[in-house]
Design an enzyme around this catalytic site. Sequence first.
Site, mmCIF file in Angstrom:
data_model
loop_
_atom_site.group_PDB
_atom_site.id
_atom_site.type_symbol
_atom_site.label_atom_id
_atom_site.label_comp_id
_atom_site.label_asym_id
_atom_site.label_seq_id
_atom_site.Cartn_x
_atom_site.Cartn_y
_atom_site.Cartn_z
ATOM 1 C CD GLU A 1 25.144 -11.874 46.331
ATOM 2 O OE1 GLU A 1 25.337 -13.089 46.571
ATOM 3 O OE2 GLU A 1 25.444 -11.346 45.249
ATOM 4 N NE ARG B 1 29.437 -15.969 38.006
ATOM 5 C CZ ARG B 1 29.005 -15.067 38.896
ATOM 6 N NH1 ARG B 1 28.940 -15.372 40.165
ATOM 7 N NH2 ARG B 1 28.615 -13.864 38.505
ATOM 8 C CG HIS C 1 25.294 -16.954 39.746
ATOM 9 N ND1 HIS C 1 25.336 -15.734 40.364
ATOM 10 C CD2 HIS C 1 25.541 -16.728 38.417
ATOM 11 C CE1 HIS C 1 25.579 -14.792 39.449
ATOM 12 N NE2 HIS C 1 25.709 -15.372 38.269
ATOM 13 C CG HIS D 1 22.412 -14.076 43.215
ATOM 14 N ND1 HIS D 1 23.228 -14.401 42.165
ATOM 15 C CD2 HIS D 1 21.305 -13.512 42.670
ATOM 16 C CE1 HIS D 1 22.649 -14.045 41.028
ATOM 17 N NE2 HIS D 1 21.475 -13.503 41.303
ATOM 18 C CD GLU E 1 25.388 -17.529 43.593
ATOM 19 O OE1 GLU E 1 24.229 -17.093 43.522
ATOM 20 O OE2 GLU E 1 26.368 -16.965 43.066
HETATM 21 O O1 0X9 Z 1 27.900 -10.860 40.513
HETATM 22 C C1 0X9 Z 1 26.716 -11.201 40.598
HETATM 23 O O2 0X9 Z 1 26.051 -11.550 39.618
HETATM 24 C C2 0X9 Z 1 26.038 -11.208 41.968
HETATM 25 N N1 0X9 Z 1 26.958 -11.673 42.971
HETATM 26 S S1 0X9 Z 1 27.331 -13.277 43.015
HETATM 27 O O3 0X9 Z 1 28.399 -13.444 43.984
HETATM 28 N N2 0X9 Z 1 26.086 -14.091 43.561
HETATM 29 O O4 0X9 Z 1 27.671 -13.702 41.712
HETATM 30 C C3 0X9 Z 1 25.599 -9.808 42.305
HETATM 31 C C4 0X9 Z 1 24.524 -9.279 41.399
HETATM 32 C C5 0X9 Z 1 24.185 -7.852 41.650
HETATM 33 N N3 0X9 Z 1 23.376 -7.313 40.578
HETATM 34 C C6 0X9 Z 1 23.869 -7.076 39.339
HETATM 35 N N4 0X9 Z 1 25.124 -7.238 39.045
HETATM 36 N N5 0X9 Z 1 23.030 -6.611 38.437
HETATM 37 ZN ZN ZN Z 2 25.064 -15.317 42.316
#
Ligand code: 0X9
Ligand code: ZN
Length: 419
Positions: free
Chosen positions: A371, A233, A175, A303, A178
């Site tokens: 994260e 993003r 992303h 992330h 980040e």
């Molecule tokens: O939503 C996401 O892709 C991730 N959070 S973020 O705030 N960095 O965008 C979390 C990813 C967790 N894993 C999966 N969704 N597979």
């Molecule tokens: Zn992310």
Amino acid sequence: QVKTHLFNHLVCFNKHLTADQVLLIIPDTQEHVDILKNISTQYETALWQPASPHHIQEETQVHLYVPANSSESVKTLLQTHTITHEVLLANANELIEMQMRNDSTDPRSSSTFYQKYHRLEDIYEWINRTTHDNPSTVKAILIGSSFEKQPLLALKLSMNDRPDKKAMWMDCGIHAREWISPAFCLSFVQHSLSFYKQNQEITHILDNMDIYVLPVMNPDGYKHTWTENRMWRKNRSHTKNTNCIGVDLNRNFDANWCMEGASRDPCSETYCGRFPESEPESKAVADFLRLHKDSIHLYISIHSYSQMLLFPYSYTLEEAPNHSDLVVWSKIIYHRNHYVYGAGAKTIYLAPGGSDDWAYNLGIKYSFTFELQDRGRYGFLLPPSHIHSACSEALTAVKTVALMVINKAQAERSSPQTD
Ligand code: 0X9
Ligand code: ZN
């Protein structure tokens, strides 16, 4: 005196008009939830948390980036409906400026290279320099190229040629906004190379494991956050019949692809793409992992933000086969750095098509999404002065989990499981 007063007034007035802000909003009712879901479509804003309006819920914090020009209308709307909110960051533009500053100094002469954010070109230069300075232990591997034809370069850290050596994979910068994530990949490589044979843990890890690090998985998006839009993003790919750009690379993997928690709308921040691995960036990573799945025993995706450790599944509320194992491991990691942990779907939200779930189903049983800092104080605009602490706590976590994978493999070798 009157003049000074007038002047101050004008300064304040101006500041108000030019300041981008981040608001913390808590919807108390379903009506509030619906209004918030609409705001992002009506006004020029960027939702920080949750990643998509779909996940906005009653009594749960929403972090919303509001550019100066929409600030008045958004606040009026919130006030009219008495929706609880406060200003989380009053000076977002100042923070953005701060993050981009000091980037031009020569990295070689500066001891604080790893405490700054770097432009894409500088990261490529760093990759070059790192391989050049460590010819016998570090190789750059071209695993593919981005939509805009930037190279996807992974580093391979390998200290010896032991047979049947395990490996781990870590990617950063899926992303674009980040920024702490690529910063961590750089500082992780730097730590590994400078403390090999000095620090016992990293020495043990590198003696027993090859490490693949992809510092920027989404170079086009990352570049875009430096030049055009700090809040970007997705990647930067074009889709036919729409002006909206970009696919969420963490919704583009083949793990319950585009089911609940992702969007088919190309304008959404969580757009899943035209089909699984439609994007060159996710395809490149998936191809590489498929090719090396027998040696790679640990998958890590970096992330931000929220200081969490997530493991499969995120695409379903069901538990992964080795769920209890993953919980035990996370507890140990938690003891060292206090990250909240859990299966993705239950801990944050249902989100299919993620790289961690896909890698897990490929057979990489230890698959995590980290994260990093912070918990929302600065969010994506974490000041450079916090890079060091964010990276060192994440480093502790990554080292802990790498050591556990090595120990487990060694234990299994001395008393083989029959399955
Ligand atoms: O939503 C996401 O892709 C991730 N959070 S973020 O705030 N960095 O965008 C979390 C990813 C967790 N894993 C999966 N969704 N597979
Ligand atoms: Zn992310």
